[in-house]
Scaffold this active site. Structure first.
Site, short mmCIF file in Angstrom:
data_model
loop_
_atom_site.label_atom_id
_atom_site.label_comp_id
_atom_site.label_asym_id
_atom_site.label_seq_id
_atom_site.Cartn_x
_atom_site.Cartn_y
_atom_site.Cartn_z
N HIS A 1 -5.80 2.08 -0.20
CA HIS A 1 -5.69 1.69 -1.34
C HIS A 1 -5.17 0.56 -0.65
O HIS A 1 -4.98 0.00 0.40
CB HIS A 1 -5.05 1.96 -2.23
N GLU B 1 2.08 3.43 -3.64
CA GLU B 1 2.65 4.32 -4.13
C GLU B 1 4.18 5.69 -2.81
O GLU B 1 4.38 5.03 -2.10
CB GLU B 1 1.57 6.05 -3.94
N HIS C 1 -4.43 7.97 3.91
CA HIS C 1 -4.00 9.18 3.57
C HIS C 1 -4.31 10.31 3.12
O HIS C 1 -5.26 10.43 2.29
CB HIS C 1 -2.07 8.70 2.57
N ARG D 1 -12.74 5.79 -0.04
CA ARG D 1 -12.08 7.12 0.04
C ARG D 1 -13.08 7.40 1.67
O ARG D 1 -14.01 6.69 1.43
CB ARG D 1 -13.15 8.38 -0.88
#
Length: 387
Positions: free
Chosen positions: A96, A131, A254, A273
């Site tokens: 991200h 996150e 991740h 991605r």
């Protein structure tokens, strides 16, 4: 205080049984990947007994529901999203952007006329997406580039000649730039070359034991020829026990592999991605935002007050064990969502009381003041990370 009616996202990688088991309902037979709690415009929580959603409630009175500090910092919207995540199969390799990258990318794609709904759009909003994942069961994840010496030791044992150019790069330059060069070499190779490397690695691992070999075989079976199978071997392979957590900052490559956890994240949809997916991959943009600094994964545990410390301003997560005869007092913290994952707990605020059972959650707005928990169970508390 409002009891929430939360939507379930049926992504293909999800477990068909874990979330229904938590909620005490019959499985549908379809994957049920994520239980969303919040005011995300795509799937806002409903308010039990009312026709409103949580998004409607906040939109009608941002100051009252979020509090002035939260509105000043993030505008009239809830800055976090809480989830129960149940991964039966691996999620995509992803990262991200940071706030500056997100803002620039969002403005660039807007200027280029890329529709927000376009499958090839990278930036759906102008926000970062840090996150935190906290394990409810044994939880397996890939997180960040691990020290090259570990990769050389583990992957070098496979004896795969097709990997030698990548490993030679890490031997020659065992640092951030060497990791960047090795990863780029793998991900930008011609498709036939990528498939040859992946096939050779999977074949070599088929006769071996150990976490890395097992991981390569599992990923290779689900994503044949995908360079993400080999890229996964460059990352820290982590197993969390229940109650342990991982923080995933901007640029961290991740993937969640298997398990059930409570996830809290900034309320953004920005994902770049890199593999193990059929969705859009923008490799140049991914390479631009990735943090290639090799370092061991940091496993977080809760402090004495149950909090998981992170630098994120958008959210804070804490875990509270409630036992019979003892009340847990939660100081005012602006907007908050309370999620029960074990037992039965009564949550009482200044305007009302709700009873929570596993998988059930409640919204307490800023005006709710002090909240107390009583009963026997475990409750996660999600708040903004300011103040």
């Amino acid at each position: 205080m409002h009891l929430l009616d939360n939507p379930i996202r049926p992504y293909a990688w999800g477990s068909p049984t874990a979330i229904p088991a938590m909620l005490g309902v019959k499985p549908t037979g379809e994957p049920q990947a994520e239980l969303w709690m919040g005011a995300h415009p795509g799937s806002p929580s409903g308010l039990v007994g009312k026709e409103q959603t949580l998004l409607d409630l906040i939109s009608a009175d941002p100051e009252g529901e979020l509090g002035s500090p939260c509105v000043r910092e993030f505008g009239p919207r809830l800055p976090f999203l809480l989830k129960v995540l149940a991964a039966e199969n691996p999620l995509s390799l992803q990262a991200h952007p940071d706030p500056e990258q997100a803002k620039a990318g969002f403005e660039r794609e807007n200027a280029d006329g890329v529709p927000l709904s376009a499958p090839h759009r990278n930036y759906k909003d102008g926000d970062a997406k840090p996150e935190l994942i906290c394990a409810l069961t044994d939880f397996e994840a890939l997180v960040g580039f691990r020290p090259p010496a570990e990769t050389l030791e583990v992957v070098g044992e496979f004896g795969v000649s097709e990997l030698e150019p990548l490993l030679a790069q890490l031997r020659e330059q065992p640092d951030e730039e060497g990791m960047r060069a090795a990863f780029t070499m793998l991900m930008t190779a011609p498709a036939d070359r990528q498939r040859a490397v992946v096939d050779a690695v999977v074949a070599a691992c088929a006769g071996r034991s150990g976490p890395a070999a097992d991981l390569a075989c599992r990923l290779g079976e689900k994503y044949p020829g995908d360079p993400g199978v080999v890229a996964a071997l460059l990352l820290n392979h982590v197993r969390l026990a229940p109650g342990e957590a991982l923080y995933l900052p901007a640029g961290n490559l991740h993937a969640y592999v298997h398990g059930v956890g409570v996830e809290i994240l900034a309320n953004s949809d920005n994902v770049l991605r890199g593999g193990l997916t059929s969705k859009h991959i923008d490799l140049p943009e991914l390479l631009r935002i990735l943090d290639f600094t090799p370092r061991p994964a940091e496993i977080l545990t809760a402090d004495d007050e149950g909090r998981y410390a992170t630098p994120a301003s958008e959210f804070r997560l804490s875990r509270h064990v409630v036992t019979g005869g003892t009340e847990v007092t939660l100081d005012p913290a602006g907007p908050q969502i309370l999620l029960c994952v074990e037992g039965t707990v009564a949550a009482r605020g200044e305007t009302g009381k709700v009873d929570l059972t596993p998988g059930r959650s409640a919204w307490a707005g800023a005006a709710e003041g002090t909240v107390t928990l009583a009963g026997d169970g475990v409750v996660f508390r999600a708040t903004a990370g300011i103040g």
